[in-house]
Design a protein around this motif. Structure first.
Motif, PDB file in Angstrom:
ATOM      1  N   UNK A 143     -38.406  30.207  87.095  1.00  0.00           N
ATOM      2  CA  UNK A 143     -38.410  28.752  86.767  1.00  0.00           C
ATOM      3  C   UNK A 143     -37.315  28.451  86.096  1.00  0.00           C
ATOM      4  N   UNK A 144     -36.623  29.120  85.224  1.00  0.00           N
ATOM      5  CA  UNK A 144     -35.324  28.960  84.405  1.00  0.00           C
ATOM      6  C   UNK A 144     -34.138  28.816  85.638  1.00  0.00           C
ATOM      7  N   UNK A 145     -33.930  29.565  86.330  1.00  0.00           N
ATOM      8  CA  UNK A 145     -32.836  29.403  87.406  1.00  0.00           C
ATOM      9  C   UNK A 145     -33.063  28.247  88.239  1.00  0.00           C
ATOM     10  N   UNK A 146     -34.426  27.931  88.737  1.00  0.00           N
ATOM     11  CA  UNK A 146     -34.430  26.543  89.054  1.00  0.00           C
ATOM     12  C   UNK A 146     -34.374  25.314  88.732  1.00  0.00           C
ATOM     13  N   UNK A 147     -34.662  25.519  87.166  1.00  0.00           N
ATOM     14  CA  UNK A 147     -34.250  24.407  86.251  1.00  0.00           C
ATOM     15  C   UNK A 147     -32.942  24.122  86.106  1.00  0.00           C
ATOM     16  N   UNK A 148     -32.098  25.342  85.927  1.00  0.00           N
ATOM     17  CA  UNK A 148     -30.880  25.234  85.646  1.00  0.00           C
ATOM     18  C   UNK A 148     -30.053  24.526  86.740  1.00  0.00           C
ATOM     19  N   UNK A 149     -30.517  24.808  88.003  1.00  0.00           N
ATOM     20  CA  UNK A 149     -29.733  24.440  89.255  1.00  0.00           C
ATOM     21  C   UNK A 149     -29.884  22.920  89.302  1.00  0.00           C
ATOM     22  N   UNK A 150     -31.232  22.572  89.099  1.00  0.00           N
ATOM     23  CA  UNK A 150     -31.624  20.868  89.214  1.00  0.00           C
ATOM     24  C   UNK A 150     -30.975  20.376  88.207  1.00  0.00           C
ATOM     25  N   UNK A 197     -25.047  14.315  90.272  1.00  0.00           N
ATOM     26  CA  UNK A 197     -25.331  12.798  90.969  1.00  0.00           C
ATOM     27  C   UNK A 197     -24.959  11.901  89.730  1.00  0.00           C
ATOM     28  N   UNK A 198     -24.846  12.056  88.600  1.00  0.00           N
ATOM     29  CA  UNK A 198     -24.438  10.923  87.634  1.00  0.00           C
ATOM     30  C   UNK A 198     -23.044  10.942  87.161  1.00  0.00           C
ATOM     31  N   UNK A 199     -22.270  11.799  87.864  1.00  0.00           N
ATOM     32  CA  UNK A 199     -20.780  11.708  87.785  1.00  0.00           C
ATOM     33  C   UNK A 199     -20.322  12.643  86.608  1.00  0.00           C
ATOM     34  N   UNK A 200     -21.096  13.477  86.130  1.00  0.00           N
ATOM     35  CA  UNK A 200     -20.758  14.388  84.956  1.00  0.00           C
ATOM     36  C   UNK A 200     -20.590  15.763  85.505  1.00  0.00           C
ATOM     37  N   UNK A 201     -19.819  16.439  84.661  1.00  0.00           N
ATOM     38  CA  UNK A 201     -19.675  18.029  85.099  1.00  0.00           C
ATOM     39  C   UNK A 201     -20.376  18.855  84.387  1.00  0.00           C
ATOM     40  N   UNK A 202     -21.075  19.505  84.744  1.00  0.00           N
ATOM     41  CA  UNK A 202     -21.782  20.499  83.813  1.00  0.00           C
ATOM     42  C   UNK A 202     -21.666  21.888  84.447  1.00  0.00           C
ATOM     43  N   UNK A 203     -21.206  22.774  83.727  1.00  0.00           N
ATOM     44  CA  UNK A 203     -20.898  24.333  84.013  1.00  0.00           C
ATOM     45  C   UNK A 203     -22.508  24.818  84.330  1.00  0.00           C
ATOM     46  N   UNK A 204     -22.577  25.781  85.340  1.00  0.00           N
ATOM     47  CA  UNK A 204     -24.153  26.193  85.562  1.00  0.00           C
ATOM     48  C   UNK A 204     -24.283  27.128  84.305  1.00  0.00           C
ATOM     49  N   UNK A 251     -26.822  25.393  81.390  1.00  0.00           N
ATOM     50  CA  UNK A 251     -28.304  25.264  81.429  1.00  0.00           C
ATOM     51  C   UNK A 251     -28.936  26.402  81.680  1.00  0.00           C
ATOM     52  N   UNK A 252     -28.358  27.696  82.149  1.00  0.00           N
ATOM     53  CA  UNK A 252     -28.829  28.834  82.478  1.00  0.00           C
ATOM     54  C   UNK A 252     -29.186  29.399  81.083  1.00  0.00           C
ATOM     55  N   UNK A 253     -28.297  29.301  80.175  1.00  0.00           N
ATOM     56  CA  UNK A 253     -28.471  29.775  78.473  1.00  0.00           C
ATOM     57  C   UNK A 253     -29.726  28.939  78.182  1.00  0.00           C
ATOM     58  N   UNK A 254     -29.652  27.549  78.211  1.00  0.00           N
ATOM     59  CA  UNK A 254     -30.654  26.655  77.698  1.00  0.00           C
ATOM     60  C   UNK A 254     -32.176  27.371  78.176  1.00  0.00           C
TER      61      UNK A 254
END
Length: 286
Positions: free
Chosen positions: A25-32, A39-46, A49-52
Motif C-alpha cells: 500500500x505504501x509503494x502504491x500510494x507513493x507512486x500515485x 500532472x500538476x507540473x511540480x517535481x517530487x522525488x520518489x 513519498x516513500x519516506x512519508x
C-alpha cells in the motif's frame, strides 16, 4: 506457556502478513503521489513519498501488538459493546497519538540520514487532528478484523459452556458442581468431562479450559468457575489460573517466594507467593 495469549510465532506471522500488505500500500500510494505531482507540473522525488508512507506504515506495525492485546483483554460482545465503546474510543485517540509521534520520529530520522531536514508545515495539533480523522477508521478496521478473526477462531477451536438446568425434569447431573462441560465446535456439540480439564487460565471475559492439548474458551469469570468446581480436585495457585491437582507433576520454587508448577503436558504455570503455602497445605491434606 500462557494459553490465553497468542503464541509468539503466530504474532510474528500476523505482523509479517500486515507488513507485506502495508508495504504494498505504501509503494502504491507513493507512486500515485509522484504521478499526481507530475500532472500538476511540480517535481517530487520518489524517495520523499516513500519516506512519508513507510514511516506511517512502520508506526502502525509497531503499535499493532498493543492493539491486539487490548482486543483480547477487553473483547467486544453483544452485551458488553455499549459499556466498552467509550474505552475503545479513548483507546483510538491514544493509538493515533502513538502513530503520529512514531511516524514523525521516523520521518525526521530518515530525512536526516539522507542529508535533508524534514519540515512539516502543519503544527502538531493540526497534524494530529488531520491524522486522527484517518486513524480512527484504520483503528476501527483493525478492531473489527481482530474480533472477527477471534470469532472464527472460537468457532473452529470450539467454545465451552456450563450445562444448564433443563426446562422440564430434573438435571442429569448437579448443575452447581458440573461433571461435564458442553462444547460447541463447527456446528457440533459434545461433552467434556470436568475431570479431564488439566488447567484453566483467565483470558479477558473468558477462561480457557485446557483439555488434551486443546483450549476451549468458557465465557465465565475465574472466581465463578472456581466456585463451581470441586475444591478437592481444582486448586487456585494464581489469580489467573486453576489447576487439576492430578495433572501437577512438580513445584519449582523461585526467588521471591513464587513458584512454577510443572504440569503433565509440560506447561509451566505461575504460583503466587501468597498462594504457594495454601497450595502445599492442600496437597499435603489430600
Amino acid at each position: 506457556m500462557a494459553q490465553g495469549r497468542l503464541p509468539r510465532w503466530r504474532t510474528s506471522s500476523r505482523l509479517l502478513v500486515w507488513a507485506a500488505i502495508l508495504s504494498a500500500t505504501a509503494v502504491t500510494n507513493a507512486l500515485v503521489q509522484v504521478m499526481d505531482s507530475g500532472r500538476h507540473g511540480t517535481a517530487l522525488a520518489l524517495w520523499e513519498p516513500l519516506v512519508w508512507e513507510f514511516s506511517s506504515a512502520g508506526a502502525v506495525l509497531l503499535t499493532l501488538p498493543l492493539l491486539w492485546w487490548g482486543c483480547q483483554r477487553w473483547p467486544l460482545h453483544v452485551d458488553t459493546w455499549r459499556r466498552l465503546l467509550p474505552l475503545y474510543l479513548l483507546a483510538s485517540v491514544g493509538w493515533s497519538l502513538l502513530h503520529v509521534v512514531g511516524m514523525m520520529v521516523i520521518r525526521h530520522l530518515a530525512y536526516a540520514s539522507l542529508g535533508h531536514h524534514y519540515q512539516d508545515d502543519d503544527g502538531w495539533l493540526q497534524r494530529f487532528a488531520y491524522e486522527y480523522l484517518k486513524d480512527v477508521r484504520t483503528f476501527a478496521l483493525f478492531v473489527a478484523l481482530e474480533h472477527l478473526a477471534g470469532w472464527f477462531g472460537r468457532r473452529r477451536q470450539g467454545e465451552a459452556s456450563l450445562l444448564a438446568a433443563p426446562d422440564v425434569g430434573p438435571p442429569v447431573e448437579p448443575v452447581e458442581r458440573p461433571q461435564h462441560f458442553l462444547v460447541r465446535k463447527l456446528g457440533k456439540e459434545f461433552l467434556v468431562a470436568t475431570e479431564d480439564v488439566e488447567y484453566a487460565q483467565a483470558a479477558g471475559n473468558y477462561v480457557n479450559l485446557r483439555v488434551r492439548g486443546h483450549d476451549y474458551p468458557l465465557r465465565i469469570t475465574m472466581a465463578v468457575l472456581e466456585l463451581r468446581l470441586d475444591p478437592l480436585v481444582f486448586l487456585r495457585p494464581h489469580r489467573s489460573w486453576l489447576i487439576n491437582r492430578g495433572q501437577l507433576r512438580s513445584i519449582e520454587p523461585l526467588d521471591g517466594g513464587e513458584a512454577l508448577l510443572h504440569m503433565a503436558d509440560g506447561a509451566k504455570i505461575p504460583c503466587s507467593r501468597r498462594q504457594l503455602p495454601l497450595l502445599r497445605q492442600a496437597l499435603a491434606g489430600g
